[in-house]
Design a protein around this motif. Structure first.
Motif, short mmCIF file in Angstrom:
data_model
loop_
_atom_site.label_atom_id
_atom_site.label_comp_id
_atom_site.label_asym_id
_atom_site.label_seq_id
_atom_site.Cartn_x
_atom_site.Cartn_y
_atom_site.Cartn_z
N ALA A 158 -0.62 -0.08 43.15
CA ALA A 158 -1.76 0.30 44.45
C ALA A 158 -2.21 -0.83 44.67
N ALA A 159 -3.15 -1.39 43.74
CA ALA A 159 -3.86 -2.49 44.25
C ALA A 159 -2.83 -3.85 44.77
N GLY A 160 -1.87 -4.06 44.59
CA GLY A 160 -1.16 -5.07 45.21
C GLY A 160 -0.75 -4.56 46.46
N VAL A 161 -0.21 -3.21 46.74
CA VAL A 161 0.23 -3.03 47.94
C VAL A 161 -0.96 -2.79 49.10
N ILE A 162 -2.00 -2.28 48.52
CA ILE A 162 -3.47 -2.16 49.50
C ILE A 162 -3.89 -3.51 49.63
N GLY A 163 -3.85 -4.35 48.75
CA GLY A 163 -4.63 -5.62 48.97
C GLY A 163 -3.68 -6.30 49.96
N MET A 164 -2.39 -6.32 50.15
CA MET A 164 -1.82 -7.23 51.15
C MET A 164 -2.15 -6.67 52.49
N ILE A 165 -2.00 -5.16 52.70
CA ILE A 165 -2.51 -4.57 53.68
C ILE A 165 -3.85 -5.14 54.34
N GLY A 166 -4.80 -5.02 53.10
CA GLY A 166 -6.11 -5.48 53.62
C GLY A 166 -6.16 -6.97 54.07
N VAL A 177 -11.14 -1.30 48.27
CA VAL A 177 -10.43 -0.53 47.36
C VAL A 177 -9.54 -1.11 46.57
N THR A 178 -8.88 -2.11 46.95
CA THR A 178 -8.28 -2.93 45.97
C THR A 178 -9.17 -3.54 44.61
N GLY A 179 -10.19 -4.01 45.04
CA GLY A 179 -11.43 -4.28 43.90
C GLY A 179 -11.61 -2.99 43.03
N VAL A 180 -11.70 -1.76 43.55
CA VAL A 180 -11.86 -0.74 42.94
C VAL A 180 -10.74 -0.43 42.02
N LEU A 181 -9.49 -0.74 42.59
CA LEU A 181 -8.15 -0.27 41.74
C LEU A 181 -8.26 -1.47 40.65
N TYR A 182 -8.42 -2.59 40.77
CA TYR A 182 -8.55 -3.64 39.82
C TYR A 182 -9.59 -3.26 38.64
N CYS A 183 -10.69 -2.75 39.11
CA CYS A 183 -11.63 -2.24 38.24
C CYS A 183 -11.28 -1.20 37.38
N MET A 184 -10.41 -0.19 37.87
CA MET A 184 -10.16 1.03 37.18
C MET A 184 -9.08 0.49 36.10
N ALA A 185 -8.35 -0.45 36.68
CA ALA A 185 -7.31 -0.85 35.79
C ALA A 185 -7.75 -1.56 34.48
#
Length: 262
Positions: A158-166, A177-185
């Protein structure tokens, strides 16, 4: 003319995220997390010093037949075990046995399958009639660690997809959100590895095992951490660093967009 600081920041955030994802995917896809073996010298000492235990090497694969006799007032009870080296990853436990050797182990009696590998999520049944208390505790910790890593893998995708969109859409919220996803990972990676190290402690110092294991051979059992564990820890660290970088990217984009609106 050099690249702008924003471009350098975005590239670093992307590289750290990709590298973290690569490390974690590699570590989660291999069975090189732990190795279980038996010291031949210690087994020989146990065999020589304990008259109630008879240990025989029945093949060239460190495959041993252990006959343990327990004396009582009325009779002597004899039980036969087979001990052999195994190795495990986050998803399964496998052995080095040949098909002929595997048929001798009576894995159905121990709760394990007759296949080369025992898949924890698929093959484990929370049934005290099949598994010992120790094996159930090991399997629960293993399944909990595997569940954490499923969350980690979903977060990374999800972080990869949302990061590219961002990046392509210059969306501040997407970068946050990408930062949050990497933090959760990173967080769930720590949870999973902590559970795995807890399991390793019980296996190494308390002689817990998925298979039936006689207490007499516990001093000869060796539990070794393999290369995938350090790799997974490095992946967690890079996830945390990627999280920080993506939050910085989001802040930088917010400042740039605010200036362009003035």
């Amino acid at each position: 003319m050099g690249a702008s600081p924003l471009i350098i920041l975005i590239v670093n955030a992307g590289v750290f995220g990709i590298f973290a994802s690569l490390l974690i995917v590699i570590s989660a896809s291999v069975d090189s997390w732990q190795k279980y073996s038996f010291n031949e010298g210690t087994l020989k000492d146990i065999n020589d010093s304990n008259p109630n235990v008879d240990i025989i090497n029945v093949s060239d694969h460190l495959f041993y037949k252990v006959t343990e006799t327990k004396a009582s007032k009325t009779s002597n009870a004899t039980k036969v075990y087979y001990v052999y080296p195994t190795y495990s990853g986050i998803w399964r436990l496998c052995d080095y046995l040949t098909n002929e050797e595997r048929e001798l182990t009576s894995k159905k009696e121990t709760g394990l399958t007759s296949n080369k590998c025992f898949v924890f999520v698929k093959d484990y049944d929370d049934n005290p009639a099949i598994f010992s208390k120790e094996a159930m505790q090991i399997a629960r910790l293993q399944n909990s660690a595997a569940s954490c890593y499923l969350v980690v893998l979903i977060d990374l995708i999800a972080a990869g997809v949302i990061g590219m969109i961002g990046i392509f859409r210059k969306q501040v919220a997407s970068c946050m959100v990408t930062g949050v996803l990497y933090c959760m990972a990173a967080l769930f990676g720590v949870f999973g590895l902590s559970m795995f190290h807890t399991k390793n402690y019980y296996e190494k110092y308390e002689c817990y095992a998925m298979e039936l294991l006689p207490q007499s051979v516990c001093p000869a059992r060796e539990v070794t951490i393999e290369w995938a564990i350090p790799l997974a820890w490095v992946g967690v660290i890079f996830c945390a660093l990627a999280s920080v970088l993506w939050w910085i990217v989001a802040r930088a984009l917010r400042v740039i967009l605010a200036k362009t609106m003035l």
